[in-house]
Enzyme design. Structure first.
Site, short mmCIF file in Angstrom:
data_model
loop_
_atom_site.label_atom_id
_atom_site.label_comp_id
_atom_site.label_asym_id
_atom_site.label_seq_id
_atom_site.Cartn_x
_atom_site.Cartn_y
_atom_site.Cartn_z
N ILE A 190 0.87 -1.18 0.00
CA ILE A 190 0.00 0.00 0.00
C ILE A 190 0.91 1.22 0.00
O ILE A 190 1.80 1.34 0.84
CB ILE A 190 -0.92 0.00 1.24
CG1 ILE A 190 -1.85 -1.22 1.20
CG2 ILE A 190 -1.73 1.29 1.30
CD1 ILE A 190 -2.53 -1.49 2.53
N LEU A 191 0.68 2.11 -0.95
CA LEU A 191 1.54 3.29 -1.07
C LEU A 191 1.00 4.43 -0.21
O LEU A 191 -0.20 4.69 -0.19
CB LEU A 191 1.61 3.74 -2.54
CG LEU A 191 2.35 2.76 -3.46
CD1 LEU A 191 2.10 3.12 -4.91
CD2 LEU A 191 3.84 2.73 -3.15
N HIS B 116 -7.09 -4.21 -9.85
CA HIS B 116 -7.53 -5.01 -8.70
C HIS B 116 -8.53 -6.07 -9.15
O HIS B 116 -9.47 -5.76 -9.87
CB HIS B 116 -8.18 -4.10 -7.64
CG HIS B 116 -8.58 -4.84 -6.41
ND1 HIS B 116 -7.66 -5.50 -5.61
CD2 HIS B 116 -9.80 -5.06 -5.84
CE1 HIS B 116 -8.31 -6.08 -4.60
NE2 HIS B 116 -9.59 -5.83 -4.74
#
Length: 199
Positions: A97-98, A114
């Site tokens: 997760i950024l 996704h």
């Protein structure tokens, strides 16, 4: 004008290959300027090397071992990408997760793929979660979406494209996964084409 893409991967890189193939077939007016992986043995790095694309390895472990934060890791990742001046950053099976330390450098220019429909099954186990929901009789289909990543929410953000994938009584997790991957390749290339052409 040819768009510059930076592609972030963590594994096999089949979606990266779909982009490479689409560029070769002149379906996408783009150039992949760098492929970055957070895993050294990701096969996607091999795919990139075979296509003559520069690769970078950016592992999280040294940061954790040194007690450094995810924000520092993400800021350094942004710096790596900025060397290549990408127009778009494509998350093609990137399993981190950024944080805003990365995202603020590429506002509304980070694209995620996704394997679920919008608003359903966020996170890394989306396909398995959908299959279990099907087995419980809660859903009859799952899907794939391509969306922009403006912030730190997981698998949320403005949807660029989505497509339903039916689940059949004869399916097991492997057959469903394979069908979802086939849909991903097609949907990602189509969504990228729309974004690059400004539709």
């Amino acid at each position: 004008m040819t768009s510059k893409l930076a592609v972030l991967i963590s594994g096999n890189g089949s979606n990266l290959q779909a982009i490479i193939d689409a560029i070769r077939a002149r379906m996408l007016d783009a150039e992949i300027v760098v492929v970055v992986s957070n895993r050294k043995n990701a096969y996607g790095l091999e795919r990139a090397a075979q296509a003559g694309i520069p690769t970078r390895y950016h592992p999280l472990k040294p940061y954790r071992d040194a007690g450094r934060s995810r924000q520092e890791y993400d800021a350094d990742l942004a710096r790596i990408l900025q060397e290549y001046r990408p127009d778009w950053v494509v998350l093609a099976g990137w399993m981190h997760i950024l944080s805003d330390a990365f995202l603020r450098h590429f506002p509304y220019r980070v694209i995620n793929l996704h394997p679920a429909l919008p608003g359903q099954f966020p996170g890394a186990t989306a396909i398995a979660d959908a299959f279990e929901a099907y087995q419980r009789g809660e859903i009859k289909e799952t899907g794939v979406m391509v969306h922009l990543v403006p912030d730190e929410q997981v698998d949320r953000g403005p949807v660029v494209a989505s497509e339903a994938v039916p689940i059949y009584p004869s399916d097991n997790l492997e057959t469903l996964t394979n069908r979802i991957h086939q849909t991903e390749h097609r949907l990602l290339v189509g969504a990228l084409r729309r974004l690059l052409e400004g539709d």
